[in-house]
Design a protein around this motif. Structure first.
Motif, PDB file in Angstrom:
ATOM      1  N   VAL A  66      16.040  30.802  68.100  1.00 25.59           N
ATOM      2  CA  VAL A  66      17.209  29.938  68.294  1.00 25.59           C
ATOM      3  C   VAL A  66      18.382  30.449  67.468  1.00 25.59           C
ATOM      4  O   VAL A  66      19.526  30.442  67.918  1.00 25.59           O
ATOM      5  N   MET A  67      18.074  30.936  66.288  1.00 27.45           N
ATOM      6  CA  MET A  67      19.162  31.465  65.466  1.00 27.45           C
ATOM      7  C   MET A  67      19.779  32.688  66.129  1.00 27.45           C
ATOM      8  O   MET A  67      20.981  32.894  66.071  1.00 27.45           O
ATOM      9  N   GLN A  68      18.926  33.464  66.790  1.00 28.68           N
ATOM     10  CA  GLN A  68      19.420  34.633  67.498  1.00 28.68           C
ATOM     11  C   GLN A  68      20.431  34.203  68.568  1.00 28.68           C
ATOM     12  O   GLN A  68      21.449  34.840  68.773  1.00 28.68           O
ATOM     13  N   VAL A  69      20.105  33.093  69.242  1.00 29.23           N
ATOM     14  CA  VAL A  69      20.998  32.592  70.291  1.00 29.23           C
ATOM     15  C   VAL A  69      22.342  32.201  69.692  1.00 29.23           C
ATOM     16  O   VAL A  69      23.385  32.389  70.304  1.00 29.23           O
ATOM     17  N   ARG A  70      22.278  31.672  68.498  1.00 25.74           N
ATOM     18  CA  ARG A  70      23.525  31.207  67.885  1.00 25.74           C
ATOM     19  C   ARG A  70      24.356  32.336  67.296  1.00 25.74           C
ATOM     20  O   ARG A  70      25.479  32.126  66.848  1.00 25.74           O
ATOM     21  N   MET A  71      23.789  33.512  67.249  1.00 27.79           N
ATOM     22  CA  MET A  71      24.516  34.624  66.649  1.00 27.79           C
ATOM     23  C   MET A  71      25.635  35.083  67.564  1.00 27.79           C
ATOM     24  O   MET A  71      25.410  35.324  68.753  1.00 27.79           O
ATOM     25  N   GLU A  88      21.392  42.808  54.078  1.00 29.20           N
ATOM     26  CA  GLU A  88      20.281  41.870  54.010  1.00 29.20           C
ATOM     27  C   GLU A  88      20.637  40.628  54.823  1.00 29.20           C
ATOM     28  O   GLU A  88      21.021  40.754  55.964  1.00 29.20           O
ATOM     29  N   ASP A  89      20.566  39.445  54.196  1.00 34.71           N
ATOM     30  CA  ASP A  89      20.845  38.274  55.014  1.00 34.71           C
ATOM     31  C   ASP A  89      22.266  37.769  54.816  1.00 34.71           C
ATOM     32  O   ASP A  89      22.535  36.590  54.914  1.00 34.71           O
ATOM     33  N   ARG A  90      23.154  38.676  54.522  1.00 38.52           N
ATOM     34  CA  ARG A  90      24.556  38.254  54.376  1.00 38.52           C
ATOM     35  C   ARG A  90      25.482  39.168  55.171  1.00 38.52           C
ATOM     36  O   ARG A  90      25.174  40.335  55.399  1.00 38.52           O
ATOM     37  N   VAL A  91      26.599  38.574  55.579  1.00 37.71           N
ATOM     38  CA  VAL A  91      27.635  39.371  56.229  1.00 37.71           C
ATOM     39  C   VAL A  91      28.710  39.645  55.201  1.00 37.71           C
ATOM     40  O   VAL A  91      29.160  38.725  54.518  1.00 37.71           O
ATOM     41  N   LEU A  92      29.073  40.889  55.089  1.00 37.58           N
ATOM     42  CA  LEU A  92      30.142  41.235  54.164  1.00 37.58           C
ATOM     43  C   LEU A  92      31.375  41.604  54.961  1.00 37.58           C
ATOM     44  O   LEU A  92      31.307  42.392  55.896  1.00 37.58           O
ATOM     45  N   ILE A  93      32.487  41.040  54.576  1.00 42.15           N
ATOM     46  CA  ILE A  93      33.733  41.362  55.256  1.00 42.15           C
ATOM     47  C   ILE A  93      34.754  41.791  54.216  1.00 42.15           C
ATOM     48  O   ILE A  93      34.921  41.136  53.187  1.00 42.15           O
ATOM     49  N   GLU A  94      35.400  42.904  54.520  1.00 43.92           N
ATOM     50  CA  GLU A  94      36.353  43.467  53.584  1.00 43.92           C
ATOM     51  C   GLU A  94      37.714  43.509  54.242  1.00 43.92           C
ATOM     52  O   GLU A  94      37.838  44.022  55.350  1.00 43.92           O
ATOM     53  N   SER A 118      31.633  37.460  51.235  1.00 53.44           N
ATOM     54  CA  SER A 118      30.213  37.592  51.514  1.00 53.44           C
ATOM     55  C   SER A 118      29.734  36.235  51.993  1.00 53.44           C
ATOM     56  O   SER A 118      29.955  35.215  51.355  1.00 53.44           O
ATOM     57  N   LEU A 119      29.139  36.224  53.177  1.00 54.91           N
ATOM     58  CA  LEU A 119      28.707  34.959  53.755  1.00 54.91           C
ATOM     59  C   LEU A 119      27.270  35.062  54.228  1.00 54.91           C
ATOM     60  O   LEU A 119      26.814  36.141  54.599  1.00 54.91           O
ATOM     61  N   PRO A 120      26.565  33.924  54.220  1.00 54.63           N
ATOM     62  CA  PRO A 120      25.195  33.975  54.736  1.00 54.63           C
ATOM     63  C   PRO A 120      25.244  34.212  56.245  1.00 54.63           C
ATOM     64  O   PRO A 120      26.174  33.789  56.916  1.00 54.63           O
ATOM     65  N   LEU A 121      24.240  34.912  56.745  1.00 54.06           N
ATOM     66  CA  LEU A 121      24.176  35.167  58.186  1.00 54.06           C
ATOM     67  C   LEU A 121      24.053  33.870  58.948  1.00 54.06           C
ATOM     68  O   LEU A 121      24.566  33.699  60.026  1.00 54.06           O
TER      69      LEU A 121
END
Lengths: 803, 83
Positions: free
Chosen positions: A478-483, A568-574, A664-667
């Motif tokens: 389900v999380m995959q669907v929400r991605m 890992e389990d975070r998205v990094l945006i620069e 840095s945000l959680p996935l």
């Protein structure tokens, strides 16, 4: 207006708008690219078509004007300048605004017509002079009521009708080629035409042969309609306004209508694939009966040529034969009558092939013709007949190209569009499943402790493991669907950067990287506003004007790079710019001037820490407040938004070289890991990410510094706090023995908390506090535990501020 | 109830809507000799008309003169009355 239909339209329109925005910018960068222009035109065209379903004329008008411009661009009659693009884009912004309005109130407000007028005028003023190639009615508008060349199909109108009409003056000829998908758009072409004002004559026919029964799709419109109306042009156009792109209007002069004035060999004969009505000798020498007989003969011929299902063929041939026999008798063609049975037999045998019969009809027509101007060109009859029905309107092929729906069917199977709410419901259900599943270990424990059945406990645990695995996989799915790709939050940037840099007179190049990095849709949507703010800041404060840049030895065009990647389990945006950068000493001074910092604090601050000051509330470095970023809401808003999404934000800057902001945000935020701690008789949750370590510490290692307690951990002094004190609970910390200490970190501050016990970590669905509890920021939320208890999860950041 | 299917006649009544096209097509498919009765028909949706044009069924009764559908039949002229 059906709510469902509107909803569908809104969704589609937003998508189209986005597409239009992207394409427009691409077009501006790459110059006149034919493919881009075509896609852009098609998107606008589809938007217009959709809007026609609803009673939102102002909306449709603006889109229509935009479409006309693009049409001219497509024809190469107009070159889009950046100013034109500004107009076009601001019109699209208005459209977006109207979409919001439609969504909230279901209709446009009273000002819409006036606004629409303004935009339409502005857009129309762009239009070049050579407007005659613009599609549909814009062309007709410029010509006003001057008669056009009569359309070819005018000759299909029966003579008697034409004579009658000619006496009443000019009329309007309408060629209506309904869109193939028009039934789905709620159009009923028949009704549209049947209710046309002053409808004088009309004819309806299929514009392609009827397919085999199995392949026949009743909902694909293949009708073509010809009509004549004597209403004023304006009325006709108004009546047909929703299908204006499928209509060709022309004004027919009375002289063109009158059959006597029609030249014997109409100019279209050569072009027409078929010889049709005009080969009827309209000579006065023929008497009325012969005229009728000839007409009937032609009807028979058309009848034979028309498409028919094989089962009906025999019947048709027989009935044609019967009529022919009578007609030939009237014409006294005895020899042909004699040939008839043989021709009939031959035609009956071959389904769809009536060569012999057709030949006979032609002969009969030939003979009855007084010195004919031309022998009828019939040799390729059957081939032509099967290829095209006589009434096929010409422009179908061209029309079909402009249909965006063509590829849709293919995608429909692979990509499913689902309302986000349904996915949320699914996620909630998975969450409940996880909670329900967590109840099993409790049950297993009870089986042993209360009922003393160890084997049962084992079995329950076994089942728990199976259930656990399935629940986890399901959660993953389900999380995959929400991605969704982070890029969806970037979509607005090219436009934003373009507009702002134009306004500020700066030259900026935007680079996007890693747009396809995926994250939960909530994370991405939470991200979008802070990101916009950061990009604005970079544009406004970061990038210098071209002249300043040249002075400092940089290329005149600045660069803003937005880079996303997963770690890992975070998205990094620069967000990185190569602008002027920030000076930590200036920041420090400002913070001091504004009273955000005491002098001692100022001294202790490292440069890196000083840079983070920009995130403090009430801090703004810009000398003058511009309308872009200095709206009083500063970077603190950005930081709060990011932290609300359980993210971190760090700023890095080198004076003169540029600034980098890292997010840095959680996935995914749906499932949170918390650690359960016990204070007195109560359990609390602490979000796992904030826990640096847990340790047991002898009492005597606690240092006292005045009235504060502290511990030394790996040569670092950490303030120590007792959670029971902080929460106002009765003092329970043991006076002897070891202390359970939780070292937690919030942002860059670490501190130690004394708790009574540290328990296990669990996955929970964190629910925000509601009702009365929502006024307690000390708690980040609540979570339901497996045994049905509600766990309060602490908000350590808030706790830190209470210290 | 815009289309009533009898044994070998379909009665088109009132205003036949777009949804009727599919059922009519099916019915005509199953009843190749089926006839259509337009007596009480007021209007046909274009999709229904398309089905009738494609299948060319026999007509049991023509529409009443003066109704919009009669005008449609006029516009079609030759398709409905072949035997």
């Amino acid at each position: 207006m059906s709510a469902q239909l509107l909803e569908a339209f809104l969704a589609e329109a937003r998508e189209l708008l986005e597409q239009i925005g992207t394409l427009a910018l691409e077009l501006e960068q790459q110059g006149q690219d034919a493919d881009l222009i075509n896609s852009l035109f098609r998107a606008v065209h589809t938007l217009k078509g959709g809007s026609g379903l609803f009673d939102i004329v102002p909306f449709t008008q603006v889109v229509h004007a935009a479409e006309d411009i693009l049409s001219q661009v497509r024809e190469g009659q107009l070159e889009l300048t950046p100013e034109h693009m500004d107009q076009l884009l601001s019109a699209m912004d208005q459209i977006g605004f109207w979409l919001d309005q439609l969504e909230s109130s279901g209709t446009l407000d009273d000002q819409a017509p006036a606004i629409s007028e303004r935009f339409t005028l502005a857009l129309r003023s762009i239009l070049g002079g050579g407007g005659d190639s613009a599609p549909s009615d814009s062309a007709a508008e410029s010509e006003e009521a001057a008669p056009d060349a009569p359309p070819d199909w005018l000759l299909r109108v029966p003579e008697a009708k034409r004579t009658e009409l000619a006496q009443q003056g000019n009329c309007i000829a309408i060629l209506y080629t309904p869109d193939e998908q028009c039934f789905f758009q709620g159009h009923d072409p028949l009704l549209t035409i049947n209710t046309l004002p002053n409808l004088a004559w009309w004819q309806i026919a299929a514009r392609e042969p009827w397919p085999e029964l199995e392949a026949f799709d009743p909902y694909r419109c293949v009708l073509g309609i010809l009509a004549l109306s004597q209403a004023p042009l304006e009325d006709v156009r108004h009546h047909l306004r929703y299908v204006s792109d499928q209509i060709e209007l022309s004004i027919v002069a009375a002289s063109d209508l009158d059959p006597d004035a029609t030249p014997a060999a109409a100019p279209t004969v050569e072009d027409a694939p078929e010889v049709s009505d005009q080969e009827l000798p309209d000579d006065q020498t023929l008497n009325a009966t012969t005229q009728l007989v000839l007409e009937l003969l032609q009807e028979q011929r058309d009848c034979l040529r028309a498409q028919v299902v094989p089962e009906l063929w025999t019947g048709r041939v027989a009935s044609v034969g019967a009529v022919l026999r009578h007609l030939l008798t009237v014409l006294n063609h005895e020899d042909l009558i004699a040939q008839l049975p043989e021709a009939l037999a031959q035609s009956t045998a071959n389904s769809g092939q009536a060569a012999a019969l057709l030949e006979m009809i032609n002969q009969a027509l030939e003979r009855s013709r007084p010195p004919a101007p031309q022998p009828s060109p019939e040799p390729a009859l059957e081939a032509a007949a099967s290829a095209e029905t006589p009434t096929e309107p010409e422009p179908t092929t061209e029309r079909r190209q402009t249909q965006p729906a063509a590829g849709k069917d293919d995608n429909r199977q692979r990509v499913l569009k689902v309302d986000a709410e349904r996915i949320d419901t699914l996620m909630d259900l998975v969450g409940e499943l996880i909670v329900a599943k967590n109840a099993l270990p409790f049950l297993a424990r009870r089986a042993v402790e209360e009922f003393k059945i160890r084997p049962l406990s084992k079995e329950i645990k076994g089942h728990f493991n199976i259930l656990n695995r399935i629940a986890e996989e399901m959660q993953g799915a389900v999380m995959q669907v929400r991605m969704i790709p982070v890029g969806t939050a970037f979509q607005r940037f090219p436009r934003l950067v373009r507009d702002i840099s134009r306004k500020l007179g700066k030259q900026v190049q935007l680079e996007l990287q890693g747009e396809d990095t995926e994250a939960d849709k909530n994370v991405v949507s939470d991200l979008s506003d802070p990101l916009i703010h950061l990009v604005r800041n970079a544009l406004d404060h970061g990038i210098e004007t071209p002249s300043e840049r040249i002075e400092s030895g940089k290329p005149p065009t600045g660069r803003i790079r937005i880079k996303a990647h997963q770690q890992e389990d975070r998205v990094l945006i620069e967000i990185n710019d190569d602008g002027r950068g920030m000076d930590p000493t200036v920041l420090k001074r400002k913070a001091y001037e504004k009273g955000l910092l005491t002098e001692e604090a100022l001294e202790r601050l490292t440069d890196q820490e000083a840079l983070q000051l920009i995130f403090a509330a009430g801090f703004s470095t810009a000398e003058s407040i511009s309308d872009l970023s200095g709206r009083g809401v500063g970077m603190d808003v950005v930081r709060n938004a990011v932290q609300r999404a359980s993210g971190d934000i760090i700023l890095d800057s080198t004076l003169g070289l540029g600034t980098t902001v890292r997010l840095s945000l959680p996935l995914s935020m749906t499932v949170t890991q918390v650690m359960i701690i016990r204070v007195g008789d109560e359990d609390f949750g602490v979000i796992f990410d904030t826990v640096r370590e847990t340790l047991r510490l002898p009492q005597n290692e606690v240092q006292r510094i005045k009235q504060h307690e502290a511990i030394i951990l790996r040569e670092r002094l950490l303030p120590l706090h007792r959670l029971d004190h902080l929460l106002g609970l009765p003092e329970t910390s043991p006076q002897q023995g070891d202390l359970s200490v939780l070292v937690v970190g919030v942002g860059s501050t670490d501190f130690a908390l004394v708790v009574d016990d540290v328990r296990e970590g669990v996955d929970v669905i964190l629910k925000p506090l509601e009702g009365v509890m929502s006024s307690f920021p000390l708690y980040a939320g609540t979570a339901l535990l497996g045994d049905g208890r509600v766990l309060l999860v602490l908000n350590l950041k808030e706790l830190l501020q209470c210290l | 109830m815009p289309v009533r299917y009898l044994r070998d006649i379909a009665r088109l009544e009132g205003v036949c809507a777009v949804e009727d096209a599919e059922s009519l097509l099916e019915w005509l498919h199953e009843h190749p000799d089926g006839k259509l009765n337009f007596k009480d028909c007021e209007h046909l949706h274009s999709a229904v008309l398309q089905v009738i044009m494609a299948m060319q069924p026999c007509v049991a009764a023509c529409p009443r003169a003066g109704t919009p559908i009669a005008a449609v039949m006029d516009a079609l002229f030759d398709d409905a009355d072949t035997d």
